[in-house]
Every structure is written in C-alpha cells, then in structure tokens.
Design a protein around this motif. Sequence first.
Motif, PDB file in Angstrom:
ATOM      1  N   ILE A 158      47.748  58.798  47.787  1.00  0.00           N
ATOM      2  CA  ILE A 158      48.925  58.426  48.506  1.00  0.00           C
ATOM      3  C   ILE A 158      49.845  59.745  48.183  1.00  0.00           C
ATOM      4  O   ILE A 158      49.759  60.396  47.336  1.00  0.00           O
ATOM      5  CB  ILE A 158      49.541  57.380  47.741  1.00  0.00           C
ATOM      6  CG1 ILE A 158      48.906  56.042  47.474  1.00  0.00           C
ATOM      7  CG2 ILE A 158      50.972  57.011  48.136  1.00  0.00           C
ATOM      8  CD1 ILE A 158      48.605  55.734  49.015  1.00  0.00           C
ATOM      9  N   ILE A 159      50.430  60.148  49.340  1.00  0.00           N
ATOM     10  CA  ILE A 159      51.184  61.485  49.140  1.00  0.00           C
ATOM     11  C   ILE A 159      52.671  61.037  49.301  1.00  0.00           C
ATOM     12  O   ILE A 159      53.429  61.910  48.886  1.00  0.00           O
ATOM     13  CB  ILE A 159      51.092  62.317  50.523  1.00  0.00           C
ATOM     14  CG1 ILE A 159      51.590  61.753  51.777  1.00  0.00           C
ATOM     15  CG2 ILE A 159      49.605  62.594  50.650  1.00  0.00           C
ATOM     16  CD1 ILE A 159      51.861  62.717  52.925  1.00  0.00           C
ATOM     17  N   ILE A 160      52.979  59.836  49.506  1.00  0.00           N
ATOM     18  CA  ILE A 160      54.328  59.355  49.012  1.00  0.00           C
ATOM     19  C   ILE A 160      54.347  58.245  48.357  1.00  0.00           C
ATOM     20  O   ILE A 160      54.230  57.201  48.758  1.00  0.00           O
ATOM     21  CB  ILE A 160      55.447  59.220  50.370  1.00  0.00           C
ATOM     22  CG1 ILE A 160      55.368  60.399  51.389  1.00  0.00           C
ATOM     23  CG2 ILE A 160      56.753  58.857  50.062  1.00  0.00           C
ATOM     24  CD1 ILE A 160      55.923  60.256  52.430  1.00  0.00           C
ATOM     25  N   GLY A 161      54.621  58.450  46.935  1.00  0.00           N
ATOM     26  CA  GLY A 161      54.398  57.160  46.318  1.00  0.00           C
ATOM     27  C   GLY A 161      53.657  57.182  44.751  1.00  0.00           C
ATOM     28  O   GLY A 161      53.938  56.594  43.939  1.00  0.00           O
ATOM     29  N   SER A 217      47.282  60.043  57.164  1.00  0.00           N
ATOM     30  CA  SER A 217      46.941  58.839  57.710  1.00  0.00           C
ATOM     31  C   SER A 217      47.927  57.673  57.140  1.00  0.00           C
ATOM     32  O   SER A 217      48.253  57.592  55.898  1.00  0.00           O
ATOM     33  CB  SER A 217      45.546  58.234  57.311  1.00  0.00           C
ATOM     34  OG  SER A 217      45.128  57.115  57.602  1.00  0.00           O
ATOM     35  N   GLU A 218      48.490  57.281  58.215  1.00  0.00           N
ATOM     36  CA  GLU A 218      49.766  56.086  58.105  1.00  0.00           C
ATOM     37  C   GLU A 218      49.039  54.713  58.103  1.00  0.00           C
ATOM     38  O   GLU A 218      48.116  54.566  59.020  1.00  0.00           O
ATOM     39  CB  GLU A 218      50.680  56.243  58.974  1.00  0.00           C
ATOM     40  CG  GLU A 218      51.701  55.144  58.744  1.00  0.00           C
ATOM     41  CD  GLU A 218      52.565  55.031  59.994  1.00  0.00           C
ATOM     42  OE1 GLU A 218      54.040  55.133  59.665  1.00  0.00           O
ATOM     43  OE2 GLU A 218      52.190  54.936  61.180  1.00  0.00           O
ATOM     44  N   LYS A 219      49.202  54.027  56.965  1.00  0.00           N
ATOM     45  CA  LYS A 219      48.271  52.628  56.920  1.00  0.00           C
ATOM     46  C   LYS A 219      49.254  51.594  56.767  1.00  0.00           C
ATOM     47  O   LYS A 219      50.128  51.359  55.834  1.00  0.00           O
ATOM     48  CB  LYS A 219      47.304  52.475  55.712  1.00  0.00           C
ATOM     49  CG  LYS A 219      46.599  51.203  55.623  1.00  0.00           C
ATOM     50  CD  LYS A 219      45.726  51.520  54.493  1.00  0.00           C
ATOM     51  CE  LYS A 219      45.064  50.029  54.068  1.00  0.00           C
ATOM     52  NZ  LYS A 219      44.061  50.329  52.860  1.00  0.00           N
ATOM     53  N   ARG A 228      45.127  38.826  57.418  1.00  0.00           N
ATOM     54  CA  ARG A 228      45.662  40.012  56.993  1.00  0.00           C
ATOM     55  C   ARG A 228      45.364  41.326  57.894  1.00  0.00           C
ATOM     56  O   ARG A 228      43.997  41.378  58.016  1.00  0.00           O
ATOM     57  CB  ARG A 228      45.191  40.689  55.545  1.00  0.00           C
ATOM     58  CG  ARG A 228      45.611  42.021  55.039  1.00  0.00           C
ATOM     59  CD  ARG A 228      45.001  41.914  53.374  1.00  0.00           C
ATOM     60  NE  ARG A 228      45.441  43.357  52.790  1.00  0.00           N
ATOM     61  CZ  ARG A 228      44.937  44.477  53.069  1.00  0.00           C
ATOM     62  NH1 ARG A 228      43.749  44.548  53.686  1.00  0.00           N
ATOM     63  NH2 ARG A 228      45.393  45.441  52.241  1.00  0.00           N
ATOM     64  N   VAL A 229      46.033  41.925  58.444  1.00  0.00           N
ATOM     65  CA  VAL A 229      45.870  42.748  59.625  1.00  0.00           C
ATOM     66  C   VAL A 229      46.334  44.396  59.178  1.00  0.00           C
ATOM     67  O   VAL A 229      47.208  44.605  58.805  1.00  0.00           O
ATOM     68  CB  VAL A 229      46.581  42.635  60.900  1.00  0.00           C
ATOM     69  CG1 VAL A 229      46.117  43.723  61.853  1.00  0.00           C
ATOM     70  CG2 VAL A 229      46.233  41.156  61.102  1.00  0.00           C
ATOM     71  N   VAL A 230      45.476  45.075  59.444  1.00  0.00           N
ATOM     72  CA  VAL A 230      45.820  46.678  59.075  1.00  0.00           C
ATOM     73  C   VAL A 230      45.791  47.669  60.290  1.00  0.00           C
ATOM     74  O   VAL A 230      44.931  47.423  61.214  1.00  0.00           O
ATOM     75  CB  VAL A 230      44.826  47.443  58.148  1.00  0.00           C
ATOM     76  CG1 VAL A 230      45.090  48.860  57.598  1.00  0.00           C
ATOM     77  CG2 VAL A 230      44.876  46.629  56.641  1.00  0.00           C
ATOM     78  N   HIS A 231      47.071  48.351  60.453  1.00  0.00           N
ATOM     79  CA  HIS A 231      47.090  49.254  61.643  1.00  0.00           C
ATOM     80  C   HIS A 231      46.941  50.692  61.042  1.00  0.00           C
ATOM     81  O   HIS A 231      47.981  50.944  60.273  1.00  0.00           O
ATOM     82  CB  HIS A 231      48.193  48.882  62.395  1.00  0.00           C
ATOM     83  CG  HIS A 231      48.712  50.138  63.519  1.00  0.00           C
ATOM     84  ND1 HIS A 231      47.946  50.118  64.681  1.00  0.00           N
ATOM     85  CD2 HIS A 231      49.553  50.972  63.724  1.00  0.00           C
ATOM     86  CE1 HIS A 231      48.311  51.172  65.531  1.00  0.00           C
ATOM     87  NE2 HIS A 231      49.431  51.669  64.743  1.00  0.00           N
ATOM     88  N   THR A 232      46.226  51.551  61.535  1.00  0.00           N
ATOM     89  CA  THR A 232      46.290  53.126  60.937  1.00  0.00           C
ATOM     90  C   THR A 232      46.560  53.907  61.923  1.00  0.00           C
ATOM     91  O   THR A 232      46.459  53.674  63.034  1.00  0.00           O
ATOM     92  CB  THR A 232      45.008  53.443  60.226  1.00  0.00           C
ATOM     93  OG1 THR A 232      44.050  53.415  61.231  1.00  0.00           O
ATOM     94  CG2 THR A 232      44.614  52.581  59.155  1.00  0.00           C
ATOM     95  N   TYR A 276      50.368  56.153  52.627  1.00  0.00           N
ATOM     96  CA  TYR A 276      49.744  57.194  53.237  1.00  0.00           C
ATOM     97  C   TYR A 276      48.743  57.722  52.477  1.00  0.00           C
ATOM     98  O   TYR A 276      48.498  57.713  51.353  1.00  0.00           O
ATOM     99  CB  TYR A 276      50.886  58.331  53.347  1.00  0.00           C
ATOM    100  CG  TYR A 276      52.186  57.752  54.417  1.00  0.00           C
ATOM    101  CD1 TYR A 276      51.961  57.912  55.683  1.00  0.00           C
ATOM    102  CD2 TYR A 276      53.026  57.333  53.673  1.00  0.00           C
ATOM    103  CE1 TYR A 276      53.308  57.670  56.239  1.00  0.00           C
ATOM    104  CE2 TYR A 276      54.436  56.821  54.688  1.00  0.00           C
ATOM    105  CZ  TYR A 276      54.104  56.937  55.932  1.00  0.00           C
ATOM    106  OH  TYR A 276      55.409  56.420  56.442  1.00  0.00           O
ATOM    107  N   GLU A 277      47.589  58.441  53.067  1.00  0.00           N
ATOM    108  CA  GLU A 277      46.795  59.024  52.540  1.00  0.00           C
ATOM    109  C   GLU A 277      46.488  60.244  53.248  1.00  0.00           C
ATOM    110  O   GLU A 277      46.655  60.700  54.364  1.00  0.00           O
ATOM    111  CB  GLU A 277      45.213  58.159  52.970  1.00  0.00           C
ATOM    112  CG  GLU A 277      45.038  56.702  52.160  1.00  0.00           C
ATOM    113  CD  GLU A 277      43.925  56.085  52.215  1.00  0.00           C
ATOM    114  OE1 GLU A 277      42.928  56.740  52.941  1.00  0.00           O
ATOM    115  OE2 GLU A 277      43.894  54.886  51.855  1.00  0.00           O
ATOM    116  N   LEU A 278      46.017  61.383  52.372  1.00  0.00           N
ATOM    117  CA  LEU A 278      45.763  62.846  52.941  1.00  0.00           C
ATOM    118  C   LEU A 278      44.411  62.878  53.193  1.00  0.00           C
ATOM    119  O   LEU A 278      43.446  62.536  52.343  1.00  0.00           O
ATOM    120  CB  LEU A 278      46.194  63.571  51.812  1.00  0.00           C
ATOM    121  CG  LEU A 278      45.777  65.207  52.358  1.00  0.00           C
ATOM    122  CD1 LEU A 278      46.684  65.467  53.558  1.00  0.00           C
ATOM    123  CD2 LEU A 278      46.213  66.038  51.236  1.00  0.00           C
TER     124      LEU A 278
END
Length: 286
Positions: A158-161, A217-219, A228-232, A276-278
Amino acid sequence: MTIKHLRVDYDKVNPTGSFSPGDVLSGRITVVTSKETRVQCLLVEAEGKAEVTRPGEDGHPPTTRRDRKRYFYFENIILQDKKGDGSEIIGRGKNVYSFTFEIPNRDMPSSYEGKWGKITYSLHTKLTRSIWLVHKSKTEFPFLTKSEFPFVSKSKRIIIGLKEPQYTTRILFLGSGKVTVNVSSEKMGLKQGEAMEVRAEVLNHSRCAVTPKFHLSEKQTFVSGSRRVVHTNDVAFGAETSVVPEGSVQTVARTLSVPPLLPPTFFNCSMMGLQYELKVGHGTLV
C-alpha cells in the motif's frame, strides 16, 4: 408557478469546505414565491450513506438493484400545518429559514465515488403544498473522516495507508531467460501530493535489454449481497529511460509523486474499500 425558487445551502467551516465527525453543519433554505402560499410542511434532512449498484454477471450491464447503508439521518421540520387549517403561510418574495445539525462524532468513511458505488453526504429540503404538489432540492457536501490512515494488511504494498518501509521481490520469466526485480521503498504511508523514493534492483539474466516501469494500481472493492467485485486501474508514473542491458544487474532509483487529487485509502466501509499497490514491471528491448 407559485414556487419560483427552492434551494438549500450550507456554511463552510474551513477553506476546503469539507466536514468531519463532530462538526456543526449550519445552513439555510431559500424559498422564493410569486404570492403568499399555504404549505403543509417545509423540512430539511441531513444524510450520510453508502450505496452500491449490483454489477452484472459475466459481462452483463449492472442491474437496477442497489444496496445501501446509512451512517446518519436527521430531519428538521421548519414549518408544519399540524391542524390542517392552512395557517402555515410563506410570504410573497424571498424567504430564508436557517437550520443546524451536529454530525455524529464517530468513524465514518470519507466522500467517495467509484466504479460500482459511492459514499455521499447531502442535504435535502422538501416543501409540500398538497399531496400532488411537492417541491424538492438537494445539495451534497464533502466529508472527510478523521481516521487518517486506517489499518491495512502488511502483505499488501500500500502506498497510501501503511506507514513503514517495505521490500518485495518479483520474478519474471521471459522466453529468453529470467528477470528478477527487487523493490524497496523508504516509506509506504503517503498523503496526496507527497513523494517517495523507490529503488528497483533488476537482475537481468535474459538475452534482452529491459526497462523498469513503475505503476500505481488502484484497487476498488465492492460488496453487494453475496457478491464481491474488484475493479482495478493502473496508472503509469511516466515514461522510463533507464535500460538494463542483457545479462547485467542494475539498480534504478526513482522519486514517485502521488497525484494530488487521488482519493485516500479507506477500509472503514463494509460495502466498499479502496487501496493502492506499487507495481514494478518492465518492457523488453529486442
């Protein structure tokens, strides 16, 4: 028309115009009429809620079904004809009515709008003249939670959190060999507009030159019923110029800035979440 104008407004409590738990929300209802008007009721409502539209399955469009969660709801009746004798009258011209609400001082997610859902905080006013004559107006106000950095799993990049440095390894197999990327960062908890240094040690054991590429990457995660649905969504940090030749080892350092308008990570909503992921990948040069 007798009711020429109906509007609800709020007073800002800070330069950004956002509200937080425990703040006092004050405002006014403005009613402009062409003549004296008898009313049954004039009220204003304050509401905070999360809403998820159920996505369609197997690529189909989303359904009209929505799941909702309400964080708070208040109602303030300004005028009401309790006796039903038409004694409540709004005068001709411009009429202004004030109101005040206190936002509950508890953990609630910030305002947000994603692919399949949104979190909104709003004011509604309704003027009822009869069962057939109802006038409405609505305005949304930005809400910012006091939870600066909610807890997140340390297994995620995570880059924010997440306020601690992190190190990770990614191994990529190409047709011409193997490429290993060791990524380290000085910190992982950032605010919008801040920057951090990221180092990528690239062990290029392939027969092609490679170029490291950094992505954010925004998750977005949405929960509706049992689904449960994931949008990236991946956002590149810009073009890379560093080239790692074939059969070599090279460390690439880059200072990455978080976009200033990026919504912050949140995990304090049971219906949706954002993290978020880097990611560090590569392009190949034959």
